[in-house]
Design an enzyme around this catalytic site. Sequence first.
Site, PDB file in Angstrom:
ATOM      1  N   TYR A 172       0.945  -1.301  -0.190  1.00 53.63           N
ATOM      2  CA  TYR A 172      -0.060  -0.005   0.012  1.00 53.63           C
ATOM      3  C   TYR A 172       0.967   1.328  -0.013  1.00 53.63           C
ATOM      4  O   TYR A 172       1.376   1.500   1.093  1.00 53.63           O
ATOM      5  CB  TYR A 172      -0.976  -0.028   1.224  1.00 53.63           C
ATOM      6  CG  TYR A 172      -2.062  -1.060   1.238  1.00 53.63           C
ATOM      7  CD1 TYR A 172      -2.200  -1.860   0.144  1.00 53.63           C
ATOM      8  CD2 TYR A 172      -2.812  -0.839   2.291  1.00 53.63           C
ATOM      9  CE1 TYR A 172      -3.356  -2.458   0.068  1.00 53.63           C
ATOM     10  CE2 TYR A 172      -3.906  -1.915   2.281  1.00 53.63           C
ATOM     11  CZ  TYR A 172      -4.191  -2.660   1.543  1.00 53.63           C
ATOM     12  OH  TYR A 172      -5.349  -3.428   1.271  1.00 53.63           O
ATOM     13  N   ILE A 204       0.484 -11.073  -3.889  1.00 59.83           N
ATOM     14  CA  ILE A 204       0.524  -9.614  -3.946  1.00 59.83           C
ATOM     15  C   ILE A 204      -0.966  -9.050  -3.719  1.00 59.83           C
ATOM     16  O   ILE A 204      -1.621  -9.316  -4.615  1.00 59.83           O
ATOM     17  CB  ILE A 204       1.292  -9.093  -5.032  1.00 59.83           C
ATOM     18  CG1 ILE A 204       2.636  -9.698  -4.968  1.00 59.83           C
ATOM     19  CG2 ILE A 204       1.419  -7.382  -4.948  1.00 59.83           C
ATOM     20  CD1 ILE A 204       3.456  -9.488  -6.415  1.00 59.83           C
ATOM     21  N   LYS A 205      -1.054  -8.258  -2.803  1.00 59.64           N
ATOM     22  CA  LYS A 205      -2.377  -7.566  -2.654  1.00 59.64           C
ATOM     23  C   LYS A 205      -2.055  -5.855  -2.738  1.00 59.64           C
ATOM     24  O   LYS A 205      -1.357  -5.151  -2.112  1.00 59.64           O
ATOM     25  CB  LYS A 205      -3.128  -7.876  -1.290  1.00 59.64           C
ATOM     26  CG  LYS A 205      -4.441  -7.586  -1.394  1.00 59.64           C
ATOM     27  CD  LYS A 205      -4.838  -6.954  -0.133  1.00 59.64           C
ATOM     28  CE  LYS A 205      -5.973  -5.934  -0.137  1.00 59.64           C
ATOM     29  NZ  LYS A 205      -5.970  -4.918   0.673  1.00 59.64           N
ATOM     30  N   VAL A 206      -2.824  -5.396  -3.940  1.00 60.98           N
ATOM     31  CA  VAL A 206      -2.697  -4.105  -4.051  1.00 60.98           C
ATOM     32  C   VAL A 206      -4.490  -3.449  -4.097  1.00 60.98           C
ATOM     33  O   VAL A 206      -5.085  -4.066  -4.063  1.00 60.98           O
ATOM     34  CB  VAL A 206      -1.856  -3.733  -5.403  1.00 60.98           C
ATOM     35  CG1 VAL A 206      -0.414  -3.865  -5.020  1.00 60.98           C
ATOM     36  CG2 VAL A 206      -2.467  -4.381  -6.453  1.00 60.98           C
ATOM     37  N   ILE A 279      -9.870  -9.373  -2.557  1.00 63.53           N
ATOM     38  CA  ILE A 279      -9.775  -9.515  -1.181  1.00 63.53           C
ATOM     39  C   ILE A 279     -10.794  -8.376  -0.694  1.00 63.53           C
ATOM     40  O   ILE A 279     -10.852  -7.145  -1.022  1.00 63.53           O
ATOM     41  CB  ILE A 279      -8.379  -9.088  -0.663  1.00 63.53           C
ATOM     42  CG1 ILE A 279      -8.361  -9.551   0.777  1.00 63.53           C
ATOM     43  CG2 ILE A 279      -7.925  -7.618  -1.018  1.00 63.53           C
ATOM     44  CD1 ILE A 279      -6.865  -9.810   1.139  1.00 63.53           C
TER      45      ILE A 279
END
Lengths: 305, 305, 305, 305, 305
Positions: A172, A204-206, A279
Amino acid sequence: MMTKRVKEILNHYPGENAGVLTNLARLMMSGRLGGTGKFVILPVDQGFEHGPARSFAVNPPAYDPAYHFQLALDAGCNAYAAPLGFLEAGAAEFAGAIPLILKLNNHDVLHDEKDPLSAQTASVKDALRLGAAAIGFTIYPGSSNAQIMYSQLRELALEAKSHGLAVVVWSYPRGSDISKEGETAIDVVAYAAQIAAQLGAHVIKVKAPSSHIELAEAKKAYEKAKVPIETLADRIRHVVQSSFNGKRIVIFSGGATVGDEQLLAEVKGIHEGGGFGSIVGRNSFQRPHDKAVELLGKIMSIYAS
Amino acid sequence: MMTKRVKEILNHYPGENAGVLTNLARLMMSGRLGGTGKFVILPVDQGFEHGPARSFAVNPPAYDPAYHFQLALDAGCNAYAAPLGFLEAGAAEFAGAIPLILKLNNHDVLHDEKDPLSAQTASVKDALRLGAAAIGFTIYPGSSNAQIMYSQLRELALEAKSHGLAVVVWSYPRGSDISKEGETAIDVVAYAAQIAAQLGAHVIKVKAPSSHIELAEAKKAYEKAKVPIETLADRIRHVVQSSFNGKRIVIFSGGATVGDEQLLAEVKGIHEGGGFGSIVGRNSFQRPHDKAVELLGKIMSIYAS
Amino acid sequence: MMTKRVKEILNHYPGENAGVLTNLARLMMSGRLGGTGKFVILPVDQGFEHGPARSFAVNPPAYDPAYHFQLALDAGCNAYAAPLGFLEAGAAEFAGAIPLILKLNNHDVLHDEKDPLSAQTASVKDALRLGAAAIGFTIYPGSSNAQIMYSQLRELALEAKSHGLAVVVWSYPRGSDISKEGETAIDVVAYAAQIAAQLGAHVIKVKAPSSHIELAEAKKAYEKAKVPIETLADRIRHVVQSSFNGKRIVIFSGGATVGDEQLLAEVKGIHEGGGFGSIVGRNSFQRPHDKAVELLGKIMSIYAS
Amino acid sequence: MMTKRVKEILNHYPGENAGVLTNLARLMMSGRLGGTGKFVILPVDQGFEHGPARSFAVNPPAYDPAYHFQLALDAGCNAYAAPLGFLEAGAAEFAGAIPLILKLNNHDVLHDEKDPLSAQTASVKDALRLGAAAIGFTIYPGSSNAQIMYSQLRELALEAKSHGLAVVVWSYPRGSDISKEGETAIDVVAYAAQIAAQLGAHVIKVKAPSSHIELAEAKKAYEKAKVPIETLADRIRHVVQSSFNGKRIVIFSGGATVGDEQLLAEVKGIHEGGGFGSIVGRNSFQRPHDKAVELLGKIMSIYAS
Amino acid sequence: MMTKRVKEILNHYPGENAGVLTNLARLMMSGRLGGTGKFVILPVDQGFEHGPARSFAVNPPAYDPAYHFQLALDAGCNAYAAPLGFLEAGAAEFAGAIPLILKLNNHDVLHDEKDPLSAQTASVKDALRLGAAAIGFTIYPGSSNAQIMYSQLRELALEAKSHGLAVVVWSYPRGSDISKEGETAIDVVAYAAQIAAQLGAHVIKVKAPSSHIELAEAKKAYEKAKVPIETLADRIRHVVQSSFNGKRIVIFSGGATVGDEQLLAEVKGIHEGGGFGSIVGRNSFQRPHDKAVELLGKIMSIYAS
C-alpha cells in the site's frame, strides 16, 4: 482434484520447496473458486487498523471472532486473513475448515503519521502453531519507514519459506511524498506490485488503480510506450504485467464500502484485465451475514465465468 | 465440509494447538473416506526396509517415486507415507494433492539384529519444507534398544507438535524377549498401542492381532477379566480400548501380501471391531496399478459402509 | 550452453532450491562430458583411507595436493572430490577451474573394524568457504554403526541443501553380517543405492555389482520376477532402476587398480546399462599424469559415444 | 488458606526459588488433605509399565484417560501423576482442577531385564505446556544402569527447578545384585530414600519397608546402633529420618493390590511412623469408581486424624 | 471446585495449551470471587511508575513488599501484580498463597515523554522461577513508540504461552496525538481493548471509559450505528463487546484515588455492563490495611451479587 490451471500457476514458483507449493495449492484449491486459480479472500484486520466500532458497530455479530471464520466458510472464500488475536480465538474450533493467513504486522490509527510503520504483532512460529497456510505482511512503499518494513519482511519471508509457508504481501503506497490521489495512481500501484514481487512475495495485494499518474518520470514512460491505462481492465492488465508478467498472483482490494453495482463493475474489470481475484473486507463483514454471502457469491460468479 | 464425526474425533485432542488439529483434520478430510473418520493410508518404506528388488521387482513401475503419489491419489487414500528420498522426489510435483507423512526413522536388513534400532533419517524441518501433515516414527517395543527410540520420539514429537505437525507412530513389538508369534499376540499388540499412546502419538499403527497371548502375567489378567479375544473384531475392539478407550486413532496393517479374500475379511473384522482403518503397503504397490486401485477401493467400501 | 539432457536430469529434482540445482548443473556442465549428463569424477581420499605410501609412493608427484586438481582439469573431469586438507591446499589456486566435492567424513585403517564408522572430518561451512559444489558423505550400510552415519547424513544433508549445496553419497555395504563377496552382490549394491536415495542423496556412488546374490529373501524376489542380472549392463540397469527409476544420478567405481582392458570393458557395461558415469581414483592417480589423462580420455570417449 | 504446617514443610526447602515452593505448596494445599502436610496421590503409569489389560481390564472405564482425572478429583487426592499421553489427553479439560505430576520416564515389561533402565518419555517443556506442578522420575538404585538414570535426573531436575517445577522421585531398588526380598528391605529402602534426597528430590516415593536387612555391612550398623525396625511405624520413622531427618517429603506405595484391611493397617503404620502419605495406584483404579473413592476416603481419614 | 462459569470462560480459549488454561483457571479460582468468573486484582507498580513517596508516603507500611502480598491475601483478591523486585522480595514467603502476575515492563517518570515507551524489566524466565501464573505487559497505543511495545509483546507472549503462562495486557492509550481527555474516551478505550485482544492477550486491563469520543471517524461510526454510550454500564458493555464479543477477559481500573462512593458506583457500572472485574491499586494500598480490606470487600460484594 488438482486442476491444470492451478498446476500452471504453481509452475511459476519453481525452486520453491514443496511446503510452500503445498500451501499455495491449498489457497487455490479451497472454497467455491477452488481449482480456477482465482481468489476471493476475506480479510478482517480493521478492528486493529481502524478500531472496533468503526469496523463492527454497523453489524455487531462481527465483534465475535468466530463470525468471520463462519462467514468465510459460508461464502466459500479461498482463505481468511486476520491478526493474531482473531485467529487464536477461532483456529482450533475451525481447524481444517478453511486456509488461514496470519497477518504478522498491523497498524492502528491512534497514532497516525504521514509516514506509517506497521508494528510486528505476530511471528512465523505463531503461524505454524495456528496451522496457517501463509503469513501476511503489509509494506507502505513511499513511507520514510519503508526500509524498516522491507527489512522485516526479508527476515520473516525467509523464515516462513524455509518452514513451508506461503508469503502474502499487502503493498500500500503511502507517505509524505505521495499525494492522496497518488496512492492509487496506476504508476504507483504497478510500482508497489513490482516492489512486493521483488521482495519475494508469492501473493500480492494492491488497491485497484486509477488512471492518474503520480510521478513525472513515469508519466513520460507511459506516454512514450503508449501503455493503455484508460479502462480498469487495461490498468489491471498493466499491474498484472508489472507483477512479473503474470507470474505472481496479484489480487485487488476495493477499499472503503461502496455501492454493490460499483463494486461488481470493478470486479468485472479486474477479471477482464486478468487479475487473480479480490480481497473483500469491509464490503462483506459490514453487512448482515446473508447479504455478505450473497455479495461474495456474485463476485465469485464473475471470477468463475 | 467438516463432518460431525471428524469434529468428534478432533475433540479427543483438547489442548493441542490449532496447527496439530488442522493437520489431523487434513488427514481425515482427504480422499474417498474424507469425513468418515476412517483411514486408508498408503505407506511405502519397503525400499528402505527390505530393499528395492524385494519391494518393487514384481511391479517395476513402483521403482519410480512418482508412481506411489499417483497410486495413493488415484485410489483416494487419506495420505501417503514414505521416507525422505521418496517424498523429496515427488512432493513438489504433487504439492497439495494428498497429505503426506514423512517417516523420520527407518531400518534396513543389511544389518539385521534381534533387537532392532531404527535410524533417524529425516527431521521435523524436512517435514515442514516438504509440506507434510505429519511425522511418522517407528518404535520397536521389546527391543533392548527401545529406550533409545522412545527418547528420540519424545524430542521429535515435542518439536513436531510445537510446529503444528501431527505425530503418527508405528508400534511394532520385536526383540530378543518376544517370540515370533508374540509379535502379533493380542496382549503384546494392545500393549504396543498403549505405549505409543502414552508417548503422545496422535495416530497409532499396529499389526492386526492374533488370539495368542505372549506374557504369563497378561494371560492371567485376560482370563480373570474374561476379555473376549476370540474373533478378530473382539481383538480389534480390545486394541481400540487400549488406545485410550478409542480416544486415539488406531489403524492396522495387514503385513505381508496375502490373498485378497483373506485381506478383505481382515478389513471387515477391523471395521466391525471399531478400528479406524488400514495401512496397506505391499498388498497395494506390489500389484499392477489398476488392480491396486480396485483392491483399495474394496477396502474403502468396507470402511464407508 | 545448458543442454536438453541436463535440463531433463535437473527436472528429476523438483522442489529443490535453485542453489542445489545450480550446483548440480555445475557438476553436469563441466569438463569434457559437460552437457551430456554423464560423469567422470576424480576422487582422492586414499591418502586418508589407506595411508600415503599405499596411495602415492608409486607416483610421487601425487603427494602434492595441486597435482590432483591439475590432473582432474587436464583430463577434463566433471569434478574433483577430496577430504578437507587436500581441498584447502588447492581450492584457492584452482578457484573456478573445476567443481569440487568436499568429503565430510573419512575412515582410516589405523583402527580397522568389522563394522566401520567413518569420522566426520569437515563441515558444511567448510564446503561453503572452499567454494565446493557439493558435500560428499560415506555410509556403510550393513555396519552395526550404520544408524549413526545415516543420522549424521540426515543433519548434514539438510544443512547442505538449505545452503544450496548438492549432496553426493558414497554407499558402500560393509559389516559383520555381510560376506566379502556380498559387498558387491547385485542385491546388496542395489539396496545400498536405494538407501542413499531414500536418505536424500542427489548423486549416489556405488561399486560396480557382481552377479552374486547375498540375501536369501532377495534371491527369491530376483528369481520370481526374473530380474536379468547376467551381464554387467543388466546389473547396472537394475541399480539405476533401484535409484528411483533413474531419477537419481548413480555413478560407479572400479575399486582396486585393474588392467586397463578390464576397466574399459567395465565402463562400456556401465554406459550400456544406463549408468551416469564413473568415479576413477586409484586407476588414475597411481599412474603418471599423461597416462592417467590418456586413460580418463578413453573412459570419457565411451560415455560421450 | 496456607497453614502453619505447610509453611513449616516449605521451610525445609530454603533457597529454592518461589516457583518450586509455589508448586510444592500447590501439592500440599489441594484436595481433602490440603493444608495438613499429608499426601494421597493417584499415580497411573501401569498402562505403560505393565500393559493395558493387566492394568485396566478388571475395571474397564479406567482405559479412558479422563477417568483418572475424575477419580483423583472425586476422591480429593492432592495430585494425579501419569505419563505424557494420559496427561495430554485430559489436562486441558481438567485444567486447574487438580495438580499434575508428569512422569518423565517410564519402563515397560516387553523387554524385561534384571538391571532395568527407564526410558525418557517426556520433557520439562511438556510439563510446562501441560501446566504440571512437578516432574516425576523413576530411579532404580541397584541397577547396573542406575548411573545413567541418576545422570538423566540430574539434568532434568536442574531444568525443572529453574523453571519453577517441583521434583518427585520414585526410588525403587532393583537390579542383579539385590534379592527380591531385598528390594523392600529396611536398609535398602532407607538407602533408596537417601539417594533420592541427595539427588535433589523434593518429594520421594519409596515402597513400604519390611524388617529384612539385605546388606551385611548395614546389618552390623543397625545392630550396633540398635535402630528399632520391628514395627512398620519404626521402619517408617527410620526412612523418614533417612530422608534428611524428615526435611524431605517421603511418601509410600503399597505396591500390588492387597486386601483393604491390610492396606489400611499399613497406612496407619505409615501415619504413626511420621510418613507424609501414600501413593495409591492399583488399589484405587482397579476397583469400581465408588469403591475407590470410598477406600481413598478411609486412607485420607487416617492421615487427617 | 471448578464452576460452570469458569469452564465457560476457559472455553473461549480453545487451542491454548493446558498450561495456559491451568493458569487462567488459577486466576479465576482464587480468592473470595473464586469460581464466579469475576476478578479483583491488586496491582502495585506505582513505586516504579510514580516514585516511592508519591506511592507509599501516605501509608508507610506499604513501602514493604510483604505488605502488598498480605493485603491481597487478606482482602481475598484473585491475584497480585507487581514488577520484578516486589515479587522477588515476597514470592517465596507467600508461595502458593495467591496467584502472581509479573509485570515484564515498566515506565518511570524521571524521564517523562509525550510518547512513552515502557522498559522491559523482567523476563518470562523470571515469571517461571517466581511461580507466577501470568506475565503482565503494558502497551501505550497512540504513542509513537507503540510499535516497539507491540513487537516486544509479540515475542514475550509467544514465549510465555509456550511455557504455559497466561498473558495479561495493560492497554493505556497515551501519546502526542491523543488529548488528555481522549485517553479515556470511549472510542479510544474500546480501541485499546481491541488492540490488546488482537495481540493475543488473555486478560485485558483498560481504564473505565468516559462518554467522550476522540476520533472524528469513530464519532461518525458511533452515531451511525447508534452505539449507546450514555451510562457507564453502556460503555463497559461496548468495551466488553470490543474485546472479541466478551470472549476475552477485560477488567477495569479506576485510576487515581477517588472518593469511595464514586469508586463503588463505578464498580456497579462495570458489573452491570458485564465487565469481568476491577484492578484496584492506589485506592487500596494508599489507605490503611483494614480500610483497604474493607473497601475491597465492598467491591467484591458487588461483583459477587
